[in-house]
Design an enzyme around this catalytic site. Structure first.
Site, PDB file in Angstrom:
ATOM      1  N   ASP A  51       0.654  -1.265   0.138  1.00 47.73           N
ATOM      2  CA  ASP A  51      -0.064  -0.099   0.149  1.00 47.73           C
ATOM      3  C   ASP A  51       0.794   1.241  -0.020  1.00 47.73           C
ATOM      4  O   ASP A  51       0.409   2.274  -0.108  1.00 47.73           O
ATOM      5  CB  ASP A  51      -0.955  -0.130   1.366  1.00 47.73           C
ATOM      6  CG  ASP A  51      -0.384  -0.190   2.503  1.00 47.73           C
ATOM      7  OD1 ASP A  51       0.694  -0.242   2.611  1.00 47.73           O
ATOM      8  OD2 ASP A  51      -1.217  -0.249   3.555  1.00 47.73           O
ATOM      9  N   SER A  52       2.067   0.981  -0.038  1.00 42.57           N
ATOM     10  CA  SER A  52       3.017   2.112  -0.252  1.00 42.57           C
ATOM     11  C   SER A  52       2.873   2.761  -1.577  1.00 42.57           C
ATOM     12  O   SER A  52       3.543   3.775  -1.667  1.00 42.57           O
ATOM     13  CB  SER A  52       4.621   1.627   0.034  1.00 42.57           C
ATOM     14  OG  SER A  52       4.999   0.567  -0.995  1.00 42.57           O
ATOM     15  N   ASP A  90      -1.000  -5.924  -0.301  1.00 41.12           N
ATOM     16  CA  ASP A  90      -1.290  -5.534   1.126  1.00 41.12           C
ATOM     17  C   ASP A  90      -2.953  -5.276   1.135  1.00 41.12           C
ATOM     18  O   ASP A  90      -3.482  -5.081   0.229  1.00 41.12           O
ATOM     19  CB  ASP A  90      -0.656  -4.112   1.253  1.00 41.12           C
ATOM     20  CG  ASP A  90       0.578  -4.129   2.003  1.00 41.12           C
ATOM     21  OD1 ASP A  90       0.805  -5.161   2.781  1.00 41.12           O
ATOM     22  OD2 ASP A  90       1.366  -3.245   2.072  1.00 41.12           O
ATOM     23  N   LYS A 120      -1.174  -9.335   2.774  1.00 38.70           N
ATOM     24  CA  LYS A 120      -0.259  -9.214   3.786  1.00 38.70           C
ATOM     25  C   LYS A 120      -1.204  -7.832   4.677  1.00 38.70           C
ATOM     26  O   LYS A 120      -1.995  -7.466   4.009  1.00 38.70           O
ATOM     27  CB  LYS A 120       0.951  -8.280   3.569  1.00 38.70           C
ATOM     28  CG  LYS A 120       1.628  -7.780   4.726  1.00 38.70           C
ATOM     29  CD  LYS A 120       3.113  -7.413   4.328  1.00 38.70           C
ATOM     30  CE  LYS A 120       3.026  -5.895   3.913  1.00 38.70           C
ATOM     31  NZ  LYS A 120       2.630  -4.815   4.955  1.00 38.70           N
ATOM     32  N   GLU A 122      -1.119  -5.458   8.485  1.00 37.41           N
ATOM     33  CA  GLU A 122      -0.489  -5.053   9.610  1.00 37.41           C
ATOM     34  C   GLU A 122      -0.845  -5.667  10.981  1.00 37.41           C
ATOM     35  O   GLU A 122      -2.282  -5.709  11.169  1.00 37.41           O
ATOM     36  CB  GLU A 122      -0.394  -3.358   9.737  1.00 37.41           C
ATOM     37  CG  GLU A 122       0.328  -2.895   8.430  1.00 37.41           C
ATOM     38  CD  GLU A 122       0.367  -1.312   8.487  1.00 37.41           C
ATOM     39  OE1 GLU A 122      -0.174  -0.788   9.684  1.00 37.41           O
ATOM     40  OE2 GLU A 122       0.757  -0.745   7.341  1.00 37.41           O
ATOM     41  N   GLU A 189       9.298  -4.196  10.557  1.00 38.88           N
ATOM     42  CA  GLU A 189       9.777  -2.648  10.036  1.00 38.88           C
ATOM     43  C   GLU A 189       9.916  -1.731  11.033  1.00 38.88           C
ATOM     44  O   GLU A 189       9.556  -1.544  12.114  1.00 38.88           O
ATOM     45  CB  GLU A 189       8.539  -2.102   9.159  1.00 38.88           C
ATOM     46  CG  GLU A 189       8.763  -0.717   8.684  1.00 38.88           C
ATOM     47  CD  GLU A 189       7.847  -0.327   7.837  1.00 38.88           C
ATOM     48  OE1 GLU A 189       7.962   0.973   7.286  1.00 38.88           O
ATOM     49  OE2 GLU A 189       6.847  -0.817   7.564  1.00 38.88           O
TER      50      GLU A 189
END
Length: 278
Positions: A51-52, A90, A120, A122, A189
């Site tokens: 999602d970057s 993501d 993925k 968080e 991270e």
């Protein structure tokens, strides 16, 4: 590449990555489009449609504004370019926090509409239960602990985590819970080196570091960062190219040639065919 050759290429899977724990380091980069994915595919084990992309491609100030539709669109493009690497997508902010059934419905949509091999998410406080729910229903999940970009509005900034004992303990516990819930790998991270090393030694799933430690089982970087597309990059990024400079020079050269009428030249121009001689 012919379709016959494509058919013989074996796609890397979640069990393949899981089996790399303590073995050959896992190479991961972010990918957002088909041509770049095709270039990176022979070199990477995993291509992460992160999602970057909100910041790296769309010019957003954080990842919070990224939508499920954006992730699916970019995921489809990456799947068209990559034939060998495992593709992980993501889950964006708001797509999995409301409940396990919502998370499942959105994850199913991502996997069905893109053909990717995993998602993925968080690993916040509610994530382990969601991970377990998804994995039991056939969806491979990569976890993510430490600095959580989707929590920027709570944290206030993208700063390193795990530098005091209380925060260190919380992140270590989150890594344990994420691995025990069934995640096949865990991204770490922006944490202190010693914590990343401790997590890697403590859990039985491969760890993928970003701003963490060389002791992790693999590494990931945001591709535009490592290619030098931005003036500023985080401390943990090593620039392997200066594409910003290369693109600037190329565009400046093109602009100069257009203004001087040097482009297009004869070699780049179509002409009418001469009539055949009688």
């Amino acid at each position: 590449m012919s379709s016959q050759v494509q058919d013989t290429i074996k796609r890397i899977t979640a069990p393949d990555i899981r089996a790399r724990k303590g073995g050959e380091p896992i190479v991961v980069l972010t990918a957002y489009d088909a041509p770049t994915a095709a270039i990176m595919d022979p070199h990477c084990d995993v291509l992460l449609v992160g999602d970057s992309l909100g910041m790296a491609v769309h010019g957003m100030t954080s990842t919070v504004g990224v939508t499920l539709e954006m992730m699916i669109l970019h995921g489809q493009a990456v799947m068209r370019g990559a034939k060998r690497a495992m593709v992980v997508i993501d889950m964006p902010f708001g797509s999995y926090e409301a409940g396990m059934e919502t998370a499942y419905a959105n994850a199913v949509r991502v996997m069905k509409e893109t053909g990717a091999q995993a998602i993925k998410l968080e690993s916040g406080p509610t994530a382990p239960a969601t991970i377990e729910y998804l994995v039991k229903r056939g969806i491979p999940v990569m976890g993510h602990v430490g600095l959580l970009p989707q929590s920027i509005n709570i944290d206030g900034s993208f700063k390193a985590k795990g530098r005091d004992e209380a925060e260190r303990a919380r992140i270590l516990q989150s890594a344990h819970d994420t691995a025990n819930a069934g995640a096949f790998s865990v991204v770490i991270e922006g944490v202190a080196e010693s914590l990343a090393r401790e997590i890697t030694e403590a859990i039985d799933k491969p760890t993928i570091g970003i701003g963490a430690s060389a002791a992790c089982d693999g590494q990931v970087l945001v591709t535009p960062d490592m290619l030098g597309l931005f003036d500023w990059t985080p401390r943990f990024v090593r620039k392997y190219a200066d594409l910003r400079g290369e693109i600037d020079r190329a565009v400046a050269g093109y602009a100069a040639d257009v203004r001087a009428r040097r482009f297009p030249a004869e070699v780049e121009t179509y002409f009418s065919k001469k009539p055949a001689s009688p």
